[in-house]
Write a protein that holds these residues in place. Structure first.
Motif: not given
Length: 458
Positions: A165-175
């Motif tokens: 979940e934490v990995r996903g939050i980071h990768s999906s908000h790079l923009s």
């Protein structure tokens, strides 16, 4: 003790008692906490009741400086001291977050703010607070694969989900992170890293208090987080009672003691009636002597025990449809009602399908099937216990060759596994004692019947 002399029983008892006594060292004079108190004082908060201290049993916490009576207000933290999404939206980050689409969650807004403020160092208004936050955490988002591997199966999936979940939050908000480059003094890739976001996410999840904040047009989702400096140094203890809430009149977050605390003892709060798996998942620790602790029976283990049953798939589907597939547990007192009820259904043949629903509603089954259900509980406990012993052996080996950060993680999992071992052992003993009592009652009844028949014959 003089050389060449063995200590007597009384001396050993005294030494054991001294070792069990919790000791503490005040942290009030350390620069970090002096800065924190000054920061809070400027915002309207002082505490004459509590001081930061290091305890031998829990680590850092808050120590009572004098008697705290039942019903006494122990902390009243002004709204100006709380770090909420209003703090974030009114800061230099506000214009960036308000204009960003799609809207981000309140949790992410707080996480980004914490990372950016930590990046600013002593230039940050919140530096005195951020400086006393833990540098790392022992919740599953930080767990290595080796640590994940020795978790109970029932919690391993949840732990892996948290990390992903934490990995996903980071990768999906790079923009979003890249849009913040104008306010950062270093490349965004070096500031808003996965590791930094993980630290911030754990800071908010493990240390925030529940506070219903007004909904915002600029954020998406429920906003119930507030970081509370100083107050978040209070540790959890299962048997302590407090009243905690935001006072709309005084505009302060207040903690009121129910149990009371003696001078120089650690003041505790209660995070809620959580078992140890939940505490580890949410807060990264295991509480000793937790009356809420149970051992969960995993679905895969249940299926493996009943793999010879041709109607297994149908029964598992029936349990799932009736919301009986989760929270199947055993405690030190024995199996839970839900587990025994599910096992009673598993003991019914497919030919008695019309009785399945009645079994879930608590209808009694015949004595033979009841005994089979109890034997299955014993089998499940023994299987989980073997897995627990194996995990503890692996943990013992890992502790000899890992770095300090992994050592802390392993100690948390070790505590969970040792508690599991204790609960399973006690459960098996309780079931054995119950069986002996039942046999004794049966023999007594049988004996009474014989006496009655003899009397009639005479």
């Amino acid at each position: 003790m003089m050389p060449g002399h063995r200590s007597g029983r009384a001396a050993r008892k005294r030494r054991k008692k001294q070792e069990s006594i919790t000791q503490s060292v005040s942290l009030s004079h350390q620069q970090q906490y002096v800065r924190l108190k000054k920061f809070l004082h400027q915002r309207g908060f002082t505490s004459a009741l509590l001081q930061p201290a290091l305890f031998t049993d829990t680590g850092r916490g808050l120590q009572a400086l004098k008697t705290i009576k039942s019903g006494e207000l122990i902390i009243s933290l002004p709204e100006s001291c709380l770090l909420t999404t209003s703090t974030v939206l009114n800061s230099y980050l506000g214009p960036y977050i308000k204009s960003w689409r799609p809207r981000i969650s309140p949790l992410l807004a707080l996480c980004v703010f914490l990372v950016c403020e930590r990046h600013r160092g002593e230039a940050s208004d919140w530096f005195p607070y951020i400086d006393v936050l833990p540098k790392t955490y022992t919740c599953p988002a930080y767990f290595s694969d080796d640590v994940m591997a020795v978790l109970p199966i029932s919690v391993q999936r949840k732990a892996l989900d948290q990390r992903e979940e934490v990995r996903g939050i980071h990768s999906s908000h790079l923009s979003l992170f890249r849009s913040l480059q104008p306010i950062l003094s270093q490349p965004v890739e070096e500031v808003l890293t996965y590791e930094a976001l993980r630290w911030a996410w754990c800071s908010v999840n493990t240390r925030s208090v529940f506070m219903s904040n007004p909904s915002s047009d600029f954020l998406f989702g429920q906003d119930v987080y507030a970081l509370a400096p100083f107050l978040d140094l209070l540790n959890h203890r299962p048997d302590v009672q407090v009243k905690a809430s935001f006072n709309e009149v005084s505009r302060c977050y207040e903690i009121r003691s129910v149990s009371g605390t003696l001078p120089y003892e650690q003041a505790f709060i209660n995070y809620d009636s959580h078992d140890s798996q939940r505490l580890m998942m949410e807060y990264g620790f295991v509480a000793s002597c937790n009356p809420n602790s149970v051992v969960y029976v995993d679905t895969d283990l249940l299926c493996d025990v009943f793999k010879a049953d041709r109607s297994l798939d149908q029964k598992m589907k029936f349990l799932r449809e009736n919301n009986f597939i989760n929270n199947l547990t055993v405690s030190s007192e024995g199996p839970s009602w839900r587990l025994l009820t599910a096992l009673r259904l598993m003991a019914l043949p497919q030919t008695l399908y019309p009785q399945w629903k009645a079994a879930l509603l608590g209808q009694e089954v015949c004595e033979e099937r009841e005994e089979r259900s109890v034997r299955t509980v014993k089998t499940l406990c023994e299987r989980i216990l073997r897995d627990t012993h194996t995990a503890l052996e692996k943990i013992s080996i890992l502790l000899q060759c890992v770095c300090p950060s992994l050592t802390e993680q392993l100690h948390v999992v070790e505590a969970l596994r040792k508690e599991e071992r204790c609960i399973l052992g006690n459960c098996l003993k309780a079931m054995e004692l119950s069986a002996e009592n039942n046999n004794h009652q049966t023999n007594c009844c049988h004996g009474n019947q014989i006496m009655l028949m003899t009397t009639k014959t005479l």
